[in-house]
Design a protein around this motif. Structure first.
Motif, PDB file in Angstrom:
ATOM      1  N   ALA A 193       0.656  -1.747  -0.362  1.00 26.32           N
ATOM      2  CA  ALA A 193       0.616  -0.100   0.071  1.00 26.32           C
ATOM      3  C   ALA A 193       0.687   1.731  -0.294  1.00 26.32           C
ATOM      4  N   LYS A 194       1.849   1.610   0.717  1.00 17.93           N
ATOM      5  CA  LYS A 194       2.706   2.351   0.900  1.00 17.93           C
ATOM      6  C   LYS A 194       3.718   2.255  -0.668  1.00 17.93           C
ATOM      7  N   ARG A 195       3.974   1.264  -0.821  1.00 19.95           N
ATOM      8  CA  ARG A 195       4.422   1.380  -2.495  1.00 19.95           C
ATOM      9  C   ARG A 195       3.746   2.758  -3.392  1.00 19.95           C
ATOM     10  N   MET A 196       2.621   1.855  -3.362  1.00 21.21           N
ATOM     11  CA  MET A 196       1.575   1.908  -5.025  1.00 21.21           C
ATOM     12  C   MET A 196       1.017   3.209  -4.435  1.00 21.21           C
ATOM     13  N   SER A 197       1.094   4.065  -2.688  1.00 18.93           N
ATOM     14  CA  SER A 197       0.916   5.462  -2.633  1.00 18.93           C
ATOM     15  C   SER A 197       1.801   6.530  -3.441  1.00 18.93           C
ATOM     16  N   MET A 198       2.886   5.726  -3.240  1.00 21.55           N
ATOM     17  CA  MET A 198       3.793   6.118  -3.938  1.00 21.55           C
ATOM     18  C   MET A 198       4.303   6.833  -5.310  1.00 21.55           C
ATOM     19  N   HIS A 199       3.735   5.279  -6.121  1.00 16.87           N
ATOM     20  CA  HIS A 199       3.451   5.248  -7.360  1.00 16.87           C
ATOM     21  C   HIS A 199       2.054   6.394  -7.878  1.00 16.87           C
ATOM     22  N   ARG A 200       1.560   6.581  -7.246  1.00 15.32           N
ATOM     23  CA  ARG A 200       0.109   7.115  -7.616  1.00 15.32           C
ATOM     24  C   ARG A 200       0.081   7.958  -6.874  1.00 15.32           C
ATOM     25  N   GLY A 201       0.933   8.703  -6.030  1.00 12.31           N
ATOM     26  CA  GLY A 201       1.009  10.656  -6.140  1.00 12.31           C
ATOM     27  C   GLY A 201      -0.211  10.524  -4.509  1.00 12.31           C
ATOM     28  N   MET A 202      -0.557   9.091  -4.356  1.00 14.01           N
ATOM     29  CA  MET A 202      -1.849   9.440  -3.565  1.00 14.01           C
ATOM     30  C   MET A 202      -2.199   8.648  -2.556  1.00 14.01           C
ATOM     31  N   THR A 203      -2.457   8.686  -1.120  1.00 12.29           N
ATOM     32  CA  THR A 203      -2.489   7.820  -0.501  1.00 12.29           C
ATOM     33  C   THR A 203      -3.541   6.400  -0.885  1.00 12.29           C
ATOM     34  N   VAL A 204      -3.012   5.584  -0.857  1.00 13.87           N
ATOM     35  CA  VAL A 204      -3.993   3.890  -0.916  1.00 13.87           C
ATOM     36  C   VAL A 204      -3.581   3.575   0.575  1.00 13.87           C
ATOM     37  N   GLY A 205      -4.646   3.059   0.722  1.00  9.97           N
ATOM     38  CA  GLY A 205      -4.440   2.110   1.981  1.00  9.97           C
ATOM     39  C   GLY A 205      -5.322   0.747   2.045  1.00  9.97           C
ATOM     40  N   LEU A 206      -5.197   0.488   3.049  1.00 17.42           N
ATOM     41  CA  LEU A 206      -5.896  -0.991   2.955  1.00 17.42           C
ATOM     42  C   LEU A 206      -7.342  -0.808   3.903  1.00 17.42           C
ATOM     43  N   VAL A 207      -8.035  -1.157   3.299  1.00 17.35           N
ATOM     44  CA  VAL A 207      -9.994  -1.291   3.454  1.00 17.35           C
ATOM     45  C   VAL A 207      -9.562  -0.996   4.907  1.00 17.35           C
ATOM     46  N   ASP A 208     -10.341  -0.295   5.509  1.00 23.19           N
ATOM     47  CA  ASP A 208     -11.009  -0.928   6.860  1.00 23.19           C
ATOM     48  C   ASP A 208     -11.562  -2.361   7.239  1.00 23.19           C
ATOM     49  N   ALA A 243       3.380  -4.256  -6.077  1.00 21.37           N
ATOM     50  CA  ALA A 243       2.599  -2.968  -5.980  1.00 21.37           C
ATOM     51  C   ALA A 243       2.828  -2.424  -7.738  1.00 21.37           C
ATOM     52  N   GLN A 244       3.439  -2.307  -8.205  1.00 23.51           N
ATOM     53  CA  GLN A 244       3.988  -1.930  -9.625  1.00 23.51           C
ATOM     54  C   GLN A 244       2.612  -3.075 -10.538  1.00 23.51           C
ATOM     55  N   ALA A 245       2.574  -4.238 -10.453  1.00 24.37           N
ATOM     56  CA  ALA A 245       2.049  -6.030 -11.098  1.00 24.37           C
ATOM     57  C   ALA A 245       0.745  -5.628 -11.159  1.00 24.37           C
ATOM     58  N   ILE A 246       0.453  -4.466  -9.519  1.00 24.28           N
ATOM     59  CA  ILE A 246      -1.393  -4.258  -9.461  1.00 24.28           C
ATOM     60  C   ILE A 246      -2.083  -3.517  -9.713  1.00 24.28           C
ATOM     61  N   LEU A 247      -0.921  -2.259 -10.307  1.00 27.59           N
ATOM     62  CA  LEU A 247      -0.810  -1.018 -10.806  1.00 27.59           C
ATOM     63  C   LEU A 247      -1.426  -1.590 -11.837  1.00 27.59           C
ATOM     64  N   ASN A 248       0.075  -2.123 -12.672  1.00 29.36           N
ATOM     65  CA  ASN A 248      -0.700  -2.929 -14.122  1.00 29.36           C
ATOM     66  C   ASN A 248      -1.834  -3.622 -14.768  1.00 29.36           C
ATOM     67  N   ILE A 249      -2.032  -4.428 -13.803  1.00 29.39           N
ATOM     68  CA  ILE A 249      -3.494  -5.297 -13.395  1.00 29.39           C
ATOM     69  C   ILE A 249      -4.867  -4.309 -13.408  1.00 29.39           C
ATOM     70  N   TRP A 250      -4.523  -3.157 -12.725  1.00 25.82           N
ATOM     71  CA  TRP A 250      -5.193  -2.176 -12.983  1.00 25.82           C
ATOM     72  C   TRP A 250      -5.226  -1.329 -13.781  1.00 25.82           C
ATOM     73  N   ASN A 251      -4.737  -1.449 -14.527  1.00 30.55           N
ATOM     74  CA  ASN A 251      -4.621  -0.724 -15.545  1.00 30.55           C
ATOM     75  C   ASN A 251      -4.810  -1.280 -17.246  1.00 30.55           C
ATOM     76  N   GLY A 252      -4.575  -2.660 -17.105  1.00 28.19           N
ATOM     77  CA  GLY A 252      -4.885  -3.499 -18.625  1.00 28.19           C
ATOM     78  C   GLY A 252      -3.403  -3.008 -18.906  1.00 28.19           C
ATOM     79  N   THR A 253      -2.465  -2.702 -18.203  1.00 35.59           N
ATOM     80  CA  THR A 253      -1.081  -2.986 -18.790  1.00 35.59           C
ATOM     81  C   THR A 253      -0.041  -4.653 -18.265  1.00 35.59           C
ATOM     82  N   SER A 254       0.839  -4.012 -19.428  1.00 34.23           N
ATOM     83  CA  SER A 254       1.698  -5.986 -18.975  1.00 34.23           C
ATOM     84  C   SER A 254       2.774  -5.893 -17.680  1.00 34.23           C
ATOM     85  N   VAL A 255       1.931  -7.122 -17.265  1.00 40.01           N
ATOM     86  CA  VAL A 255       2.351  -8.018 -16.243  1.00 40.01           C
ATOM     87  C   VAL A 255       4.139  -8.804 -16.443  1.00 40.01           C
TER      88      VAL A 255
END
Length: 345
Positions: free
Chosen positions: A22-37, A306-318
């Protein structure tokens, strides 16, 4: 780009890794990505209960849960969280399983035995999960057990960066070693990445759990040997292979293992072995004994996941994450450019 942001939820198997992702994804996205409560807990009789405190309707959910020890409890947590997501109208649920338990039961070794890896894949597929993201499956054919897409990441690009960093200036003396014939493809892949020769330790067993003989195939005299494997359980075979390599003339023995199961006497064996170091990933949450062991080092997988999750979410290559050139910028804080010897090639 999808309208919904990716959302992460974690079971109790490895909350430290989930928080790091989650912390790493926040760095990539430039916004806070937290764990669902949410709460994932047990009733007095051991039943697992899940309650999600946030709205997940229409969301792209990623459930982070390795099925490590206790395998059955962690597997049930994964399935129940998936059911909770499905019944809460999540748009899609992806299981992020850094360590896939039961993977060693991928075939029938004798009559009247199960293929448990296939059974587990059926359970996951039927729970409402639509995609699986995992790392270094024990057997590649397990991907075919699923009727849903499976993305299998590899630790070897991370290991290549780590080796080039820690053995800089001594790469000519490095030799990659497979601890058995079945792991040759994995060892060869890493050896190709770091341009090192390959050796094999051939083992013969009288019966399961007992090694009768080990033979080194290849000349390891004067070499810094690096044993590569996907799983280290009780470390008996690993420590014995290290001894055989030293007897064959190796100057040092190091091991790079993806999944540090490290059960029973493993930590004690590694502490007292001739191995100079054992490098594992954080796919399985390390125990206090593992963290305290002086010759065990843990490399993070959160940047890659974190990068793999973002790639799946974006529909780009894993599969782009299989390339060292792609991972090098992601792992630059650990292995600065120019220090690995890869950037100049």
């Amino acid at each position: 780009m999808p309208a919904q942001d990716p959302k992460l939820i974690s079971g109790n198997a490895n909350p430290e890794l989930a928080a790091s992702i989650a912390k790493r994804m926040s760095m990539h996205r430039g916004m806070t990505v937290g764990l669902v409560d949410a709460r994932v807990e047990r009733f007095n009789d051991g039943e697992i209960f899940v309650e999600v405190y946030e709205n997940v309707r229409g969301e792209d959910m990623f459930i982070i849960q390795p099925t490590s020890n206790p395998a059955n409890d962690n597997l049930m947590e994964l399935l129940i969280i998936a059911d909770a997501m499905k019944r809460s109208s999540a748009r899609r649920a992806t299981a992020v399983i850094p360590y896939f338990g039961y993977a060693r039961q991928d075939r029938r070794t004798k009559a009247r035995t199960p293929i448990s890896a296939k059974l587990v894949s059926n359970l996951i597929s039927q729970s409402g999960i639509e995609r699986v993201l995992t790392m270094d499956l024990h057997a590649a054919q397990i991907q075919g057990f699923f009727d849903i897409p499976v993305d299998n990441l590899y630790a070897s690009p991370i290991f290549a960066l780590d080796i080039m960093h820690h053995f800089a200036g001594n790469m000519a003396d490095v030799m990659v070693v497979s601890p058995d014939v079945g792991g040759v493809a994995r060892a060869r892949e890493l050896a190709t990445r770091i341009k090192a020769p390959l050796s094999i330790v051939d083992k013969r067993r009288e019966k399961p759990g007992e090694i009768a003989e080990m033979t080194v195939i290849g000349d390891v005299r004067g070499k810094k040997c690096i044993i590569v494997d996907d799983i280290c359980d009780t470390a008996g075979t690993l420590c014995k292979a290290a001894e055989v390599l030293i007897e064959a003339g190796a100057t040092e023995v190091h091991s790079y293992i993806t999944h540090g199961v490290l059960s029973g006497p493993a930590v004690e064996r590694i502490t007292n072995s001739v191995m100079k170091s054992l490098v594992i990933t954080d796919s399985i949450q390390a125990t206090d004994a593992v963290k305290a062991c002086p010759n065990i080092r843990i490399v993070p997988t959160a940047p890659m996941f974190a990068q793999a999750i973002l790639n799946i979410w974006n529909g780009t290559s894993v599969s782009s994450l299989f390339d060292t050139a792609t991972l090098e910028p992601i792992y630059e804080p650990l292995y600065p450019r120019g220090m690995t010897g890869l950037a100049a090639e």
